[in-house]
Design a protein around this motif. Structure first.
Motif, PDB file in Angstrom:
ATOM      1  N   ARG A 150      60.837 -57.872  24.840  1.00 23.14           N
ATOM      2  CA  ARG A 150      59.730 -58.792  24.897  1.00 23.14           C
ATOM      3  C   ARG A 150      58.821 -58.492  26.093  1.00 23.14           C
ATOM      4  NH1 ARG A 150      60.214 -64.067  22.504  1.00 23.14           N
ATOM      5  NH2 ARG A 150      58.017 -64.208  22.025  1.00 23.14           N
ATOM      6  N   LEU A 151      59.449 -58.293  27.243  1.00 22.03           N
ATOM      7  CA  LEU A 151      58.724 -58.002  28.476  1.00 22.03           C
ATOM      8  C   LEU A 151      57.904 -56.730  28.338  1.00 22.03           C
ATOM      9  CD1 LEU A 151      61.004 -59.237  31.117  1.00 22.03           C
ATOM     10  CD2 LEU A 151      58.989 -58.035  31.909  1.00 22.03           C
ATOM     11  N   PHE A 152      58.555 -55.722  27.786  1.00 23.21           N
ATOM     12  CA  PHE A 152      57.953 -54.405  27.637  1.00 23.21           C
ATOM     13  C   PHE A 152      56.705 -54.471  26.741  1.00 23.21           C
ATOM     14  CE2 PHE A 152      58.031 -50.617  24.820  1.00 23.21           C
ATOM     15  CZ  PHE A 152      57.500 -49.714  25.723  1.00 23.21           C
ATOM     16  N   TYR A 153      56.834 -55.107  25.570  1.00 25.33           N
ATOM     17  CA  TYR A 153      55.682 -55.171  24.671  1.00 25.33           C
ATOM     18  C   TYR A 153      54.574 -56.049  25.238  1.00 25.33           C
ATOM     19  CZ  TYR A 153      58.279 -52.479  21.366  1.00 25.33           C
ATOM     20  OH  TYR A 153      58.971 -51.455  20.782  1.00 25.33           O
ATOM     21  N   GLY A 154      54.968 -57.081  25.968  1.00 24.58           N
ATOM     22  CA  GLY A 154      53.978 -57.922  26.629  1.00 24.58           C
ATOM     23  C   GLY A 154      53.153 -57.099  27.608  1.00 24.58           C
ATOM     24  N   PHE A 155      53.846 -56.280  28.393  1.00 23.03           N
ATOM     25  CA  PHE A 155      53.183 -55.437  29.391  1.00 23.03           C
ATOM     26  C   PHE A 155      52.215 -54.469  28.707  1.00 23.03           C
ATOM     27  CE2 PHE A 155      52.852 -51.649  32.014  1.00 23.03           C
ATOM     28  CZ  PHE A 155      52.559 -52.194  33.246  1.00 23.03           C
ATOM     29  N   LEU A 156      52.692 -53.831  27.637  1.00 19.06           N
ATOM     30  CA  LEU A 156      51.840 -52.851  26.946  1.00 19.06           C
ATOM     31  C   LEU A 156      50.621 -53.509  26.311  1.00 19.06           C
ATOM     32  CD1 LEU A 156      53.868 -50.130  25.067  1.00 19.06           C
ATOM     33  CD2 LEU A 156      52.370 -49.939  27.034  1.00 19.06           C
ATOM     34  N   ARG A 157      50.841 -54.705  25.753  1.00 20.59           N
ATOM     35  CA  ARG A 157      49.722 -55.399  25.115  1.00 20.59           C
ATOM     36  C   ARG A 157      48.649 -55.712  26.149  1.00 20.59           C
ATOM     37  NH1 ARG A 157      52.522 -57.667  21.228  1.00 20.59           N
ATOM     38  NH2 ARG A 157      53.572 -59.064  22.661  1.00 20.59           N
ATOM     39  N   ARG A 158      49.104 -56.116  27.356  1.00 17.02           N
ATOM     40  CA  ARG A 158      48.176 -56.539  28.402  1.00 17.02           C
ATOM     41  C   ARG A 158      47.466 -55.334  29.014  1.00 17.02           C
ATOM     42  NH1 ARG A 158      45.812 -59.021  31.554  1.00 17.02           N
ATOM     43  NH2 ARG A 158      46.216 -60.220  33.453  1.00 17.02           N
ATOM     44  N   PHE A 159      48.213 -54.262  29.284  1.00 11.93           N
ATOM     45  CA  PHE A 159      47.635 -53.163  30.057  1.00 11.93           C
ATOM     46  C   PHE A 159      47.435 -51.874  29.259  1.00 11.93           C
ATOM     47  CE2 PHE A 159      49.933 -55.796  33.168  1.00 11.93           C
ATOM     48  CZ  PHE A 159      48.867 -56.144  33.976  1.00 11.93           C
ATOM     49  N   GLY A 160      48.014 -51.786  28.081  1.00 15.40           N
ATOM     50  CA  GLY A 160      47.981 -50.515  27.356  1.00 15.40           C
ATOM     51  C   GLY A 160      46.765 -50.362  26.464  1.00 15.40           C
ATOM     52  N   ASP A 161      46.644 -49.184  25.837  1.00 16.31           N
ATOM     53  CA  ASP A 161      45.529 -48.951  24.915  1.00 16.31           C
ATOM     54  C   ASP A 161      45.933 -49.265  23.477  1.00 16.31           C
ATOM     55  OD1 ASP A 161      47.223 -46.853  24.439  1.00 16.31           O
ATOM     56  OD2 ASP A 161      45.738 -45.271  24.731  1.00 16.31           O
ATOM     57  N   VAL A 162      47.136 -49.786  23.281  1.00 17.09           N
ATOM     58  CA  VAL A 162      47.586 -50.137  21.936  1.00 17.09           C
ATOM     59  C   VAL A 162      48.246 -51.512  21.963  1.00 17.09           C
ATOM     60  CG1 VAL A 162      47.968 -47.818  21.053  1.00 17.09           C
ATOM     61  CG2 VAL A 162      49.746 -48.915  22.385  1.00 17.09           C
ATOM     62  N   ILE A 164      50.992 -53.079  20.269  1.00 19.09           N
ATOM     63  CA  ILE A 164      52.119 -52.821  19.373  1.00 19.09           C
ATOM     64  C   ILE A 164      52.759 -54.143  19.004  1.00 19.09           C
ATOM     65  CG2 ILE A 164      54.328 -51.643  19.146  1.00 19.09           C
ATOM     66  CD1 ILE A 164      53.360 -49.780  21.395  1.00 19.09           C
ATOM     67  N   PRO A 165      52.833 -54.442  17.707  1.00 19.98           N
ATOM     68  CA  PRO A 165      53.495 -55.694  17.333  1.00 19.98           C
ATOM     69  C   PRO A 165      54.950 -55.652  17.782  1.00 19.98           C
ATOM     70  CG  PRO A 165      52.571 -54.555  15.413  1.00 19.98           C
ATOM     71  CD  PRO A 165      52.395 -53.655  16.565  1.00 19.98           C
ATOM     72  N   GLU A 166      55.392 -56.742  18.396  1.00 23.18           N
ATOM     73  CA  GLU A 166      56.699 -56.767  19.051  1.00 23.18           C
ATOM     74  C   GLU A 166      57.858 -56.548  18.079  1.00 23.18           C
ATOM     75  OE1 GLU A 166      58.834 -60.326  21.270  1.00 23.18           O
ATOM     76  OE2 GLU A 166      56.780 -59.920  21.871  1.00 23.18           O
ATOM     77  N   ASP A 167      57.737 -57.102  16.896  1.00 20.56           N
ATOM     78  CA  ASP A 167      58.872 -57.046  15.973  1.00 20.56           C
ATOM     79  C   ASP A 167      58.731 -55.910  14.963  1.00 20.56           C
ATOM     80  OD1 ASP A 167      56.694 -58.344  15.056  1.00 20.56           O
ATOM     81  OD2 ASP A 167      57.695 -60.259  14.716  1.00 20.56           O
ATOM     82  N   ALA A 168      57.906 -54.918  15.294  1.00 23.78           N
ATOM     83  CA  ALA A 168      57.786 -53.750  14.422  1.00 23.78           C
ATOM     84  C   ALA A 168      58.680 -52.649  14.946  1.00 23.78           C
ATOM     85  CB  ALA A 168      56.345 -53.256  14.397  1.00 23.78           C
TER      86      ALA A 168
END
Ligand code: UDP
Ligand code: MG
Length: 323
Positions: A150-162, A164-168
């Motif tokens: 959860r933490l990881f995808y949250g971080f990527l959503r906030r700062f990344g260029d993609v 990624i849906p968390e439950d995919a």
């Protein structure tokens, strides 16, 4: 919100070929079961298909199990990699060798139910280029893994260029167009879940229930997942580098202020007692910050080093093509 334009449905002159790409590392007990499950679902559906097995340097008899399937079903390709390259590269090798008009990527361990494939096909026929499986439950994973994910995808959503849906997961259908886009990206450090989103295209989700692993054990322990997350972050965002700059700036400003204060104090009041504890604390703190920042730079630098070598992504012992 932008207006939703309904995708144009696909019309097929000939029955479309579906490729099932299955990366496998030490899955001898699951290969036959996976094939029959896929076979049952797709034959019942009248859907022409081929299976592309990728043997990712297994140490057990996974390859023999694949050959057994191929002996009975010639619509099977076996890509036998020269060693274990990891799931991300194994998937890429499978995509490279898939000939289908659409490709479904599926785990060998039967955690991804083949019964979901018809729903993915339907999404594809509606005109979507990517149809990904969404996990309805993550109970197969432990509490800690769910939290960190959860933490990881949250971080990527906030700062990344993609985003990624968390439950995919990697269980998904890609159209030929999407496959060609994905295999055009040849970087070594690849985080496929990010790549699938990064290429874009019209995307749809279908729900599925993660089954418990059929046989064997997951090869993703905590250390592997940690490295996997580092890959995701360094491939999709420069945020840690930027953060280093700001942390460095803030710490340096405080250091200068504190230095000025010490100089002023010494000049005005003299220096009756040397401040050894303060000195040690400051030196250690600054040293620590520098090492962390260097570490962050090192993570990116190491990846640049690997990419500049421009090596092929993988080697194969043999590719036994489907007929
Ligand atoms: N896999 C692979 N190479 C590896 C590790 C895993 O091809 O180095 C395959 C594995 O055989 C399985 C899929 O990737 O088909 C998912 O692996 P696993 O079940 O270990 O991961 P989890 O389900 O725990 O995410
Ligand atoms: Mg699994």
């Amino acid at each position: 919100m932008s207006p939703v334009i309904p995708p144009t449905p696909r019309a097929h002159a000939r029955p479309a070929l579906l490729s099932i790409v299955c990366p496998a590392f030490n899955e001898e007990a699951s290969i036959a079961a996976l094939f029959s499950a896929v076979h049952r679902v797709l034959s019942g559906n009248g859907q022409p298909f081929e299976v592309v097995f990728v043997n990712d340097g297994s140490g057990d008899s996974t390859l023999a199990a694949m050959r057994e399937v191929r002996a009975r079903h010639p619509n099977t390709t076996i890509v036998d990699l020269s060693r274990n390259f990891g799931k991300e590269i194994a998937m890429t090798a499978g995509l490279d060798h898939a000939r289908g008009d659409a490709v479904v990527i599926i785990d060998a361990d039967l955690q991804h139910p083949p019964e979901t494939i018809p729903a993915m096909l339907e999404g594809w026929r509606e005109g979507h280029e990517v149809v990904y499986g969404r996990r309805r439950n993550r109970s197969a994973d432990g509490w800690l893994r769910r939290r960190t994910t959860r933490l990881f995808y949250g971080f990527l959503r906030r700062f990344g260029d993609v985003a990624i849906p968390e439950d995919a997961g990697d269980f998904r259908l890609l159209s030929r167009k999407a496959v060609d886009a994905v295999i055009a990206l040849r970087e070594h450090h690849r985080f496929m879940k990010g790549v699938f989103v990064w290429v874009g295209f019209s995307t749809k989700a279908v729900w599925f229930d993660v089954a418990p692993r059929a046989e064997g054990a997951s090869s993703f322990n905590f250390w592997r997942l940690w490295n996997f997350s580092l890959e995701g972050i360094t491939s999709h965002t420069l945020a840690p580098l930027k953060a280093s700059t700001y942390v460095g700036l803030v710490v340096a400003s405080f250091s200068f202020l504190y230095g000025a204060y010490i100089i002023a104090k010494t000049m005005l009041l003299g220096d009756p007692v040397p401040g050894f504890p303060t000195l040690v604390t400051v030196v250690l703190f600054l040293g620590g910050v520098q090492l962390i920042v260097l570490g962050v730079i090192g993570e990116y630098l190491g990846r640049i080093f690997v990419e500049t070598k421009q090596r092929p992504l993988y080697f194969t012992n043999e590719v036994e093509k489907a007929e």
